[in-house]
Design an enzyme around this catalytic site. Structure first.
Site, PDB file in Angstrom:
ATOM      1  CE  LYS A 441       8.958 -28.421  24.141  1.00 54.53           C
ATOM      2  NZ  LYS A 441       7.711 -28.923  23.518  1.00 54.53           N
ATOM      3  N   GLY A 654       4.166 -25.733  19.935  1.00 56.87           N
ATOM      4  CA  GLY A 654       3.878 -24.314  20.056  1.00 56.87           C
ATOM      5  C   GLY A 654       2.970 -24.007  21.226  1.00 56.87           C
TER       6      GLY A 654
END
Length: 702
Positions: A441, A654
């Protein structure tokens, strides 16, 4: 045991020096450049392995370079030297700690003398060990490989077999339950002259006297053959053993020349298990043949691989006057040399010998009889024999960290390269030059996708079940071996990379990567750890992780985790943001010059700039990343531009979600305060770029 700072005070009348401890004021008289006549192991609680009372007279040619100490009520001799005048002084003394409460062992001689070396081993045991850590039992196994293999004129005859049986019984005086273990390739049975054929027959008649284990049918090299062929020749050898009533009592086998054990030939392991149900073997090739002191064990495909030792005897060493470098080398190895300390320092020693060593001058019998006698004379260790299965169980109880192998690049070791199966092609470039470590992440997938835009860069092929990631180091795929790992990489680029964001905070990944690809370069992406933790929790929610969903919020996980599943989620959210903690592990194995740090925020804002810097660091030709990256208003992040079409990452990348609450942000910032401070100091100390988010985090908490 302490080594302290000392100063010397010279006494010109006595031609001696006094060692004085600057912190306590205690003193110890020392004589330099002494010639000694006798060396004796003195009674002391220090001794565990050295046998108290044993002594040896030194040669008159012994150099006069010994340092000796004067004993006193405060200093007890552990190893005593007798000089020409008859006086006894200490080579090694124990400071009893009567003055300052600290006990010490002080050595006046280096470890080139075997008695001093044994005393040093005793001192380590005394200072650090326990009865559980350092035990006196030493298990010894002597394998006689290729009992039917050899040219005419080199093989054993009937009288050699009789002597072998007698020696086995004699060795039992030194080694409890001692048995020779005989390895066979049945195709060579009765392949000598008449007397040698009779030797083979007599050995088979006396088969119950020994423990037997299989090689191959014709001493075949495993790496040259596939599973079907290996299964067939192993089956032939098994039929031979059954017809000859050879007692193959244990699931133990040895590959000729250790071929196929390491580097691992998977098809041999599979054939072993199917035909012989093998669960134990041994090799001298892991991780490398030299140095022999660094050999280790591992477990692969449910087969326990133990380290195997050589004893200086090979198929060509059949007579005393033929020994390489002279037979004095054997004597030196036995009497306090390599062979002696091999057994002393290893709880289990498996020695490789050959049937030729038991014919003619019977060098192996001479070697081991004298070795066992010498050990019994000088040490308190208990020599024992046990079956290979028991040895494997004991070995991995003592060394559990060795269970998972450390794969090396077989193409860089000439011995390993010579025994690779045809599927290995060392002329092809099949290992990565670059690892993108993550953490998760932080934008690692985006970075990898942008990097592949460069015509001289290639990524691994996709791996089913793990998206684009190989997830080799520190993961389940590591057990699939080097050949599987290599199969994931093309052979077309200047730079080959793989991106597995699980690597960064995996405790095993750094060592495993450094062992296989020690010259690889690494990329670490620095993301605000609070934001990274929140993003990871959102990832778990999107994948409907039951613990994350039931908790309701990350704040609840941080403050109220009690169950194992909750603590696991908490750990996964926080671990990747502890940058310096994990960097320490990587820096144990890679230099800082091999690591490039990427600011996650800068990667998002100006990806082309970041990619340009990385390509320069990788010594790649210039490439206009600006012309191949376009910001997508609908996605909210940059995408690749290929043949005029925008190619964006999937929906899972995203992902948009509600911003974290102020309360959660304060909690996370507080949690990572020390970690951020450590990262700031690390980057500043090494003159590396400090991300804006880190500058802000440190400023706020200052």
């Amino acid at each position: 045991m302490l080594f302290q700072c000392i100063r010397r005070v010279t006494d010109p009348v006595e031609s001696r020096e006094m060692i004085e401890d600057e912190s306590t004021g205690s003193s110890l008289w020392m004589w330099q450049n002494q010639r000694i006549q006798r060396l004796t192991v003195t009674p002391s609680p220090i001794h565990k392995v050295s046998k108290v009372g044993t002594y040896r007279n030194l040669s008159v040619h012994e150099p006069s370079d010994w340092i000796l100490f004067e004993t006193s009520p405060n200093f007890e001799s552990i190893l005593t030297a007798t000089v020409k005048s008859g006086y006894e002084r200490a080579v090694v003394v124990r400071d009893k700690g009567l003055e300052d409460g600290v006990e010490r062992v002080i050595f006046g001689r280096n470890l080139t003398d075997f008695q001093v070396k044994m005393t040093f081993f005793d001192a380590l045991w005394w200072a650090m060990g326990t009865e559980k850590t350092f035990q006196l039992d030493r298990f010894v196994q002597v394998d006689i490989d290729d009992v039917f293999v050899g040219a005419q004129g080199t093989r054993i005859v009937e009288e050699d077999v009789r002597i072998l049986i007698q020696s086995q019984k004699s060795f039992g005086k030194y080694v409890e339950n001692f048995r020779f273990m005989l390895g066979f390739s049945g195709s060579y049975f009765r392949n000598g002259d008449d007397s040698e054929d009779r030797g083979d027959e007599f050995l088979v008649e006396k088969a119950p006297e020994f423990v037997w284990f299989p090689h191959m049918w014709r001493h075949n090299h495993a790496h040259e053959h596939n599973f079907t062929y290996l299964e067939a020749i192993m089956t032939q050898n098994r039929i031979f053993a059954k017809n000859m009533n050879l007692p193959v009592d244990y699931p133990y086998a040895i590959a000729p020349q250790h071929d196929g054990v390491f580097p691992v030939h998977e098809q041999m392991f599979d054939a072993w298990k199917k035909v012989w149900n093998v669960s134990v073997t041994a090799t001298e090739e892991y991780p490398h043949f030299k140095p022999p002191t660094a050999r280790k064990g591992f477990i692969h495909s449910e087969i326990h691989v133990l380290p195997r030792q050589t004893c200086g005897l090979y198929t060509h060493t059949q007579r005393f006057d033929e020994y390489p470098d002279g037979f004095d080398k054997v004597i030196q190895s036995i009497q306090g040399g390599d062979l002696f300390f091999t057994i002393l320092f290893n709880p289990i020693s498996i020695f490789m010998t050959h049937q030729q060593n038991y014919a003619h001058d019977r060098l192996a019998l001479y070697t081991f009889e004298n070795l066992f006698r010498f050990l019994k004379c000088w040490t308190t260790i208990r020599l024992k024999w046990q079956d290979p299965v028991s040895s494997a169980k004991l070995y991995f109880q003592k060394f559990p960290e060795e269970r998972i192998p450390l794969w090396t690049n077989p193409c860089t070791d000439p011995r390993h390269r010579a025994i690779l199966p045809p599927s290995f092609n060392c002329t092809r470039k099949t290992l990565p030059d670059l690892l993108i470590l993550g953490p998760q992440k932080t934008g690692s997938t985006a970075l990898g996708s942008f990097l592949t835009l460069h015509p001289n860069v290639t990524q691994n092929t996709p791996v089913p079940g793990s998206f684009e990631e190989v997830q080799f180091f520190g993961g389940k795929n590591y057990l699939r071996g080097v050949e599987w790992y290599m199969s994931n990489f093309p052979n077309t680029s200047t730079v080959i990379f793989e991106k597995s964001a699980t690597y960064f905070d995996n405790p095993s990944a750094a060592k495993q990567a450094a062992t296989l690809i020690p010259h690889a370069k690494l990329i670490v992406i620095l993301q605000n750890p609070s934001q990274r933790a929140y993003s990871w929790f959102q990832h778990l929610l999107a994948h409907k992780d039951p613990t994350a969903v039931s908790s309701g919020s990350l704040l609840s996980i941080l403050e109220n985790s009690t169950t194992s599943s909750e603590l696991k989620v908490k750990q996964r959210c926080l671990s990747g943001g502890k940058y310096v903690h994990h960097l320490d592990k990587w820096l144990e194995h890679f230099s800082l010059q091999h690591i490039h740090f990427v600011d996650a925020d800068e990667l998002k804002r100006e990806p082309a700039k970041v990619l340009f810097t990385i390509s320069k660091w990788l010594d790649l030709p210039d490439f206009e990343f600006d012309a191949h990256i376009r910001f997508s208003e609908s996605k909210g992040f940059s995408c690749r531009l290929i043949e005029g079409k925008t190619k964006c990452l999937g929906e899972s990348k995203g992902r948009k979600y509600e911003p974290m609450t102020d309360e959660l942000k304060r909690k996370l910032d507080e949690t990572f305060q020390l970690d951020n401070s450590a990262l700031f100091k690390f980057l500043r100390k090494n003159r590396l770029q400090i991300p804006e988010w880190l500058e802000e985090a440190v400023r706020v908490t200052a």
